[in-house]
Structure formats: C-alpha cells, structure tokens
Design an enzyme around this catalytic site. Structure first.
Site, PDB file in Angstrom:
ATOM      1  N   HIS A 135      -9.608   1.126   4.609  1.00 48.51           N
ATOM      2  CA  HIS A 135      -8.333   1.324   5.312  1.00 48.51           C
ATOM      3  C   HIS A 135      -8.570   2.280   6.486  1.00 48.51           C
ATOM      4  CE1 HIS A 135      -4.277   2.605   6.263  1.00 48.51           C
ATOM      5  NE2 HIS A 135      -3.878   1.493   5.692  1.00 48.51           N
ATOM      6  N   GLY A 154       2.307   2.333  10.695  1.00 49.20           N
ATOM      7  CA  GLY A 154       3.255   3.428  10.537  1.00 49.20           C
ATOM      8  C   GLY A 154       3.934   3.852  11.823  1.00 49.20           C
ATOM      9  N   GLU A 184      -6.993   4.676   7.613  1.00 47.41           N
ATOM     10  CA  GLU A 184      -6.800   6.114   7.324  1.00 47.41           C
ATOM     11  C   GLU A 184      -8.024   6.679   6.618  1.00 47.41           C
ATOM     12  OE1 GLU A 184      -2.966   5.684   5.400  1.00 47.41           O
ATOM     13  OE2 GLU A 184      -2.136   5.068   7.325  1.00 47.41           O
ATOM     14  N   GLU A 235      -5.492  -4.893  10.445  1.00 45.72           N
ATOM     15  CA  GLU A 235      -4.472  -3.870  10.666  1.00 45.72           C
ATOM     16  C   GLU A 235      -4.795  -3.086  11.936  1.00 45.72           C
ATOM     17  OE1 GLU A 235      -2.403  -2.653   6.768  1.00 45.72           O
ATOM     18  OE2 GLU A 235      -4.271  -1.522   6.867  1.00 45.72           O
ATOM     19  N   ASN A 246       0.877  -1.180   0.000  1.00 41.90           N
ATOM     20  CA  ASN A 246       0.000   0.000   0.000  1.00 41.90           C
ATOM     21  C   ASN A 246       0.911   1.227   0.000  1.00 41.90           C
ATOM     22  OD1 ASN A 246      -1.757   2.088   0.530  1.00 41.90           O
ATOM     23  ND2 ASN A 246      -2.246   1.417   2.628  1.00 41.90           N
ATOM     24  N   TRP A 247       1.033   1.846  -1.159  1.00 42.48           N
ATOM     25  CA  TRP A 247       1.977   2.956  -1.285  1.00 42.48           C
ATOM     26  C   TRP A 247       1.476   4.240  -0.622  1.00 42.48           C
ATOM     27  CZ3 TRP A 247       4.163   2.856  -7.014  1.00 42.48           C
ATOM     28  CH2 TRP A 247       4.838   1.642  -7.218  1.00 42.48           C
ATOM     29  N   LYS A 248       0.193   4.277  -0.295  1.00 41.49           N
ATOM     30  CA  LYS A 248      -0.413   5.512   0.256  1.00 41.49           C
ATOM     31  C   LYS A 248      -0.112   6.678  -0.684  1.00 41.49           C
ATOM     32  CE  LYS A 248      -0.164   3.346   4.715  1.00 41.49           C
ATOM     33  NZ  LYS A 248      -0.147   3.455   6.173  1.00 41.49           N
ATOM     34  N   SER A 305       3.258  -2.105  10.330  1.00 39.92           N
ATOM     35  CA  SER A 305       4.703  -2.162  10.572  1.00 39.92           C
ATOM     36  C   SER A 305       5.303  -3.546  10.299  1.00 39.92           C
ATOM     37  CB  SER A 305       5.035  -1.680  11.986  1.00 39.92           C
ATOM     38  OG  SER A 305       4.619  -0.331  12.155  1.00 39.92           O
ATOM     39  N   GLY A 347       2.873  -1.119   4.275  1.00 35.76           N
ATOM     40  CA  GLY A 347       2.916   0.309   3.970  1.00 35.76           C
ATOM     41  C   GLY A 347       4.338   0.764   3.716  1.00 35.76           C
ATOM     42  N   GLY A 348       4.963   1.340   4.741  1.00 37.13           N
ATOM     43  CA  GLY A 348       6.288   1.945   4.593  1.00 37.13           C
ATOM     44  C   GLY A 348       7.314   1.043   3.903  1.00 37.13           C
TER      45      GLY A 348
HETATM   46  P1  PGA Z   1       2.756   0.306   7.644  1.00 35.20           P
HETATM   47  O1  PGA Z   1       1.318   0.522   6.951  1.00 35.20           O
HETATM   48  O2  PGA Z   1       3.302  -0.988   7.089  1.00 35.20           O
HETATM   49  O3  PGA Z   1       3.566   1.496   7.216  1.00 35.20           O
HETATM   50  O4  PGA Z   1       2.524   0.244   9.099  1.00 35.20           O
HETATM   51  C1  PGA Z   1       0.437  -0.549   6.749  1.00 35.20           C
HETATM   52  C2  PGA Z   1      -0.859  -0.054   6.138  1.00 35.20           C
HETATM   53  O5  PGA Z   1      -1.321   1.026   6.484  1.00 35.20           O
HETATM   54  O6  PGA Z   1      -1.452  -0.744   5.271  1.00 35.20           O
END
Ligand code: PGA
Length: 249
Positions: free
Chosen positions: A94, A172, A96, A166, A9-11, A211, A232-233
């Site tokens: 998600h 994050g 967010e 999640e 997930n590149w956001k 994470s 994500g990251g």
């Molecule tokens: P993260 O994000 O790996 O940076 O914690 C995961 C996500 O939001 O899908």
C-alpha cells in the site's frame, strides 16, 4: 468473466464497538450479492472479525504482513498468523506503507511471496504520486512496481493474486482518477502481464482505489479492465460501503 471484488481497507480505524456495528450491517447487506466482498481491519481485530463474519459472504484480510515466517522481529505479524485468523487476503505495498514505512519494491515482493507461500491472496497495491503523473511517469512507475513482482515470483503468481491501482494523489484526498485515466492504467497493467501469459492476464482482477464513493463507483466499475475497488474512507460507513458493493454487483 472476472468476478468483481470490493475490499475495504480500514487503515488504523475502528474499535470493538464500532466494528461490531459496521460488520453487522455489512454482513446482512451483502448477503447474496454476485461480487466478492472483503474487509481488512487492523491486526488486533482479526479475531473479532473472524468471529462475526465466519459463515457469511464477506471475506477478510490484513493490511500488511512480515516477509519472514517467524523469529525476532518485534512488532511484526507473519502470514501463518493471518491464516490462523481466517484471512483470505492481505494488502502488500500500500502506498502508505511505501511512503511512511519505507517499503521498497524488493520488500513488497518478499511480502507478496510470503503471503502466497501461506496460501493468502496478496492484493498488490501500485500507483504513482502526483509529481510522477505530472512528469508523465505514471506508466513507468506502475510497470516498475508490477515488474518487481513478476521478476521475483513469475507471472504464474499473478493467477492467485489481485492488483490494486491506487494513484497516490487520489487516496484520501477526494480526488478520483477519472474512469478514463484509471482504465488506461488498468489496461496497461493487464497488457504487461499478458505479454508474459495471456490467460493469467485475462483472469487477473485489477481493482481501482483512491476516493471511491457511492457517487463514482458505478462509472469506474463499468470500465472494461476495472474489476472492483479498494475502498478506504467509504469502507468505514456502512451505507457507503454497501452502496459501492451494490455498484459492483
Ligand atoms: P480512500 O483510500 O478510499 O480513502 O481514498 C483508499 C486506499 O488507501 O486504499
């Protein structure tokens, strides 16, 4: 046996130049792996991703979609548009989107349905906040988020969907749910689905996100009900993402 899936997930990250370099590494690095791999870039890059990944072992998807099929919805993107750009997956709900853009369980269920109507595989994201975990509400919150979909689309819809657990406090932050914590929630989600349909539950892929790093991926993915990860990251760093894919292999 459920095939593992690692999805990035590149956001809201990337550029034409950065994406090209990252995708070239991923495309070459996952060739021949036994797990499924996907990337979810921001909307404007879907055409670029389609061009660079067509014919490869890497699938792609979007990070959200509209619940509507077309019309006066400024700023929105429909499921059919994602299909035109070759998407296989789309994230829905998600945390967010839920926290920053007010997406409710009802809205998430409508998006889930819109995705499936167009032939996309929705990746339903669920998870509790830190306050909810500390109040002992993890099970209730996740069950409610899953129920919203089961009530609206029926259990059979889960046969062509993916769930991503999640925990919001792990996204994050560098904090990861322990393999035991994650496994417990994954098993509860599977049991919830199994109460309605055992076969659908057996086939349902439940990813862990929050994470995930090369250092913790193998242990997480080794648990009985953890079928891969939503990353994500670490999905923005070719070496890290590829190491996580290898851990799922
Ligand atoms: P993260 O994000 O790996 O940076 O914690 C995961 C996500 O939001 O899908």
């Amino acid at each position: 046996m459920r095939k593992k899936l690692v999805a990035g997930n590149w956001k809201m990250h990337g550029s034409l130049q950065q994406n090209a370099a990252l995708l070239e590494r991923i495309r070459a690095g996952v060739s021949g792996l036994a797990c499924d791999v996907a990337v979810c870039p921001p909307y404007p890059y879907l055409g670029q991703v389609q061009g660079l990944l067509s014919g490869s072992d890497v699938a792609w998807g979007a990070q959200s979609l509209s619940e509507h099929s077309a019309g006066a919805f400024t700023g929105e993107v429909s499921a059919a548009m994602l299909v035109e750009f070759g998407c296989r997956y789309v994230l829905v709900g998600h945390s967010e989107r839920r926290a920053l853009y007010g997406e409710t369980d009802v809205a998430v269920a409508a998006k889930f349905e819109a995705a499936q109507r167009a032939g996309l595989v929705p990746v339903l994201c669920v998870g509790e906040t830190l306050a909810e975990r500390e109040a002992g509400l993890t099970g209730d919150v996740v069950a409610r988020q899953v129920s919203a979909i089961l009530d609206c689309s029926g259990v059979v819809a889960m046969a062509s969907a993916v769930v991503a657990y999640e925990p919001v406090w792990a996204i994050g932050t560098g904090l990861t749910a322990s393999p035991e914590q994650a496994q417990a929630v994954h098993a509860a989600i599977r049991a919830q689905v199994a109460a309605m349909d055992v076969e659908v539950a057996k086939g349902l892929r439940i990813l862990y996100g929050g994470s995930v790093k090369p250092q913790n991926a193998k242990e997480l993915f080794g648990r009985a009900d953890i079928d891969g990860g939503l990353i994500g990251g670490a999905a923005l760093v070719a070496d890290d993402f590829l190491a996580i894919c290898l851990a799922a292999n």
